[in-house]
Design a protein around this motif. Sequence first.
Motif, PDB file in Angstrom:
ATOM      1  N   GLU A 122     -34.533  81.512  45.036  1.00 54.30           N
ATOM      2  CA  GLU A 122     -35.413  80.844  44.859  1.00 54.30           C
ATOM      3  C   GLU A 122     -35.326  79.982  46.488  1.00 54.30           C
ATOM      4  OE1 GLU A 122     -36.147  79.371  41.007  1.00 54.30           O
ATOM      5  OE2 GLU A 122     -36.541  77.984  41.542  1.00 54.30           O
ATOM      6  N   GLY A 123     -33.584  78.941  45.924  1.00 56.95           N
ATOM      7  CA  GLY A 123     -33.422  78.287  47.433  1.00 56.95           C
ATOM      8  C   GLY A 123     -33.381  78.642  48.225  1.00 56.95           C
ATOM      9  N   ALA A 124     -32.701  80.289  49.162  1.00 55.05           N
ATOM     10  CA  ALA A 124     -32.610  80.630  49.911  1.00 55.05           C
ATOM     11  C   ALA A 124     -34.441  81.770  50.584  1.00 55.05           C
ATOM     12  CB  ALA A 124     -32.047  81.917  49.999  1.00 55.05           C
ATOM     13  N   LEU A 125     -34.936  81.523  49.957  1.00 53.13           N
ATOM     14  CA  LEU A 125     -36.468  81.674  50.516  1.00 53.13           C
ATOM     15  C   LEU A 125     -37.100  81.222  50.726  1.00 53.13           C
ATOM     16  CD1 LEU A 125     -37.840  84.504  47.743  1.00 53.13           C
ATOM     17  CD2 LEU A 125     -37.087  85.378  49.897  1.00 53.13           C
ATOM     18  N   GLY A 126     -37.026  79.650  50.292  1.00 52.90           N
ATOM     19  CA  GLY A 126     -37.562  78.732  50.666  1.00 52.90           C
ATOM     20  C   GLY A 126     -36.608  78.206  51.823  1.00 52.90           C
TER      21      GLY A 126
ATOM     22  N   GLY B 299     -42.274  79.978  44.017  1.00 60.20           N
ATOM     23  CA  GLY B 299     -42.016  78.858  42.434  1.00 60.20           C
ATOM     24  C   GLY B 299     -40.683  79.458  42.196  1.00 60.20           C
ATOM     25  N   GLN B 300     -40.625  80.128  40.742  1.00 62.07           N
ATOM     26  CA  GLN B 300     -39.778  80.248  40.057  1.00 62.07           C
ATOM     27  C   GLN B 300     -39.492  81.352  40.482  1.00 62.07           C
ATOM     28  OE1 GLN B 300     -39.970  81.150  35.973  1.00 62.07           O
ATOM     29  NE2 GLN B 300     -38.054  79.911  35.803  1.00 62.07           N
ATOM     30  N   VAL B 301     -37.763  82.256  41.099  1.00 61.55           N
ATOM     31  CA  VAL B 301     -37.431  83.464  40.817  1.00 61.55           C
ATOM     32  C   VAL B 301     -36.867  83.770  40.139  1.00 61.55           C
ATOM     33  CG1 VAL B 301     -36.704  84.828  42.764  1.00 61.55           C
ATOM     34  CG2 VAL B 301     -38.027  83.575  43.318  1.00 61.55           C
ATOM     35  N   ARG B 302     -36.877  85.596  39.795  1.00 64.80           N
ATOM     36  CA  ARG B 302     -35.968  85.942  37.848  1.00 64.80           C
ATOM     37  C   ARG B 302     -35.235  87.026  38.760  1.00 64.80           C
ATOM     38  NH1 ARG B 302     -34.499  82.705  34.364  1.00 64.80           N
ATOM     39  NH2 ARG B 302     -34.650  83.443  32.264  1.00 64.80           N
ATOM     40  N   GLN B 303     -33.950  87.240  38.522  1.00 66.74           N
ATOM     41  CA  GLN B 303     -33.871  88.771  38.811  1.00 66.74           C
ATOM     42  C   GLN B 303     -33.090  89.420  37.152  1.00 66.74           C
ATOM     43  OE1 GLN B 303     -30.208  89.267  41.512  1.00 66.74           O
ATOM     44  NE2 GLN B 303     -30.620  91.201  41.729  1.00 66.74           N
ATOM     45  N   GLY B 304     -33.406  90.690  37.617  1.00 65.77           N
ATOM     46  CA  GLY B 304     -33.068  91.391  36.323  1.00 65.77           C
ATOM     47  C   GLY B 304     -33.117  92.628  36.879  1.00 65.77           C
ATOM     48  N   LYS B 305     -32.963  93.568  36.127  1.00 60.47           N
ATOM     49  CA  LYS B 305     -31.979  95.312  36.940  1.00 60.47           C
ATOM     50  C   LYS B 305     -33.232  96.146  36.286  1.00 60.47           C
ATOM     51  CE  LYS B 305     -28.907  94.191  34.290  1.00 60.47           C
ATOM     52  NZ  LYS B 305     -27.726  94.185  33.769  1.00 60.47           N
TER      53      LYS B 305
ATOM     54  N   ASP C 151     -38.667  88.924  39.780  1.00 60.20           N
ATOM     55  CA  ASP C 151     -39.906  88.289  39.783  1.00 60.20           C
ATOM     56  C   ASP C 151     -40.259  86.980  39.823  1.00 60.20           C
ATOM     57  OD1 ASP C 151     -40.807  90.423  37.013  1.00 60.20           O
ATOM     58  OD2 ASP C 151     -39.550  89.776  36.599  1.00 60.20           O
ATOM     59  N   LEU C 152     -41.151  86.768  40.694  1.00 58.06           N
ATOM     60  CA  LEU C 152     -41.781  85.441  41.410  1.00 58.06           C
ATOM     61  C   LEU C 152     -42.938  85.462  40.667  1.00 58.06           C
ATOM     62  CD1 LEU C 152     -41.786  87.481  45.421  1.00 58.06           C
ATOM     63  CD2 LEU C 152     -39.618  86.642  43.387  1.00 58.06           C
ATOM     64  N   GLU C 153     -42.994  83.850  41.066  1.00 53.44           N
ATOM     65  CA  GLU C 153     -44.320  83.326  41.336  1.00 53.44           C
ATOM     66  C   GLU C 153     -44.946  83.098  42.359  1.00 53.44           C
ATOM     67  OE1 GLU C 153     -43.202  81.714  36.584  1.00 53.44           O
ATOM     68  OE2 GLU C 153     -43.854  80.576  37.850  1.00 53.44           O
ATOM     69  N   LEU C 154     -45.527  82.992  42.902  1.00 54.22           N
ATOM     70  CA  LEU C 154     -45.729  81.837  44.418  1.00 54.22           C
ATOM     71  C   LEU C 154     -47.524  81.478  43.767  1.00 54.22           C
ATOM     72  CD1 LEU C 154     -45.399  85.334  45.093  1.00 54.22           C
ATOM     73  CD2 LEU C 154     -45.835  83.499  47.602  1.00 54.22           C
ATOM     74  N   ASP C 155     -46.816  80.253  44.877  1.00 56.93           N
ATOM     75  CA  ASP C 155     -48.298  78.617  43.939  1.00 56.93           C
ATOM     76  C   ASP C 155     -48.835  79.418  45.841  1.00 56.93           C
ATOM     77  OD1 ASP C 155     -46.612  78.409  42.872  1.00 56.93           O
ATOM     78  OD2 ASP C 155     -45.757  76.286  43.994  1.00 56.93           O
ATOM     79  N   SER C 156     -49.538  80.594  45.435  1.00 55.95           N
ATOM     80  CA  SER C 156     -50.938  81.024  46.320  1.00 55.95           C
ATOM     81  C   SER C 156     -52.025  81.689  45.882  1.00 55.95           C
ATOM     82  CB  SER C 156     -50.087  82.172  47.127  1.00 55.95           C
ATOM     83  OG  SER C 156     -50.940  82.300  48.147  1.00 55.95           O
ATOM     84  N   ALA C 157     -53.315  81.597  46.115  1.00 61.44           N
ATOM     85  CA  ALA C 157     -54.576  81.317  44.903  1.00 61.44           C
ATOM     86  C   ALA C 157     -55.087  82.954  45.593  1.00 61.44           C
ATOM     87  CB  ALA C 157     -55.702  81.050  45.519  1.00 61.44           C
TER      88      ALA C 157
END
Lengths: 80, 80
Positions: free
Chosen positions: A23-27, A35-41, B44-50
């Motif tokens: 999330e920080g790196a994408l910012g 917004g939120q990023v969660r990683q899975g497998k 899994d990403l969340e984007l503040d985009s419409a």
Amino acid sequence: MIKARVTVTLKNGVLDPQGKAIEGALGSLGFEDVGQVRQGKVFDLELDSADPGTAKQQITAMCEKLLANTVIEDYAVELL
Amino acid sequence: MIKARVTVTLKNGVLDPQGKAIEGALGSLGFEDVGQVRQGKVFDLELDSADPGTAKQQITAMCEKLLANTVIEDYAVELL
């Protein structure tokens, strides 16, 4: 032969420092909408089995025993 | 807010020692039907985009720049 995909994700509420770092790196790269990023497998499996029902049962057993830590992770099995 | 799932998998032909190890471990646990196993990642990403179109473009850019190593990995973007 049956192909399947198992997706293992962290349960809601479990901290995901790796996701936070992404999330920080994408910012920093200028993706401000993130917004939120969660990683899975994800596991792509091939099974030498003919019956989809048995295959799904077997894969569920694999998830319970090895592929997922069911205390903190959820898993989803999808036959392809 | 748009939710999306990015799946990153190794390209065919790229060695996957982690997948091989899982294959061996599943065999040792008695799952003899297991053929090839390959491991990948899911974000899994969340984007503040419409707008879904813009969101998909943005996520593709994220994959190219950060989420996937396109030399050895393929990625798939799925809006949820």
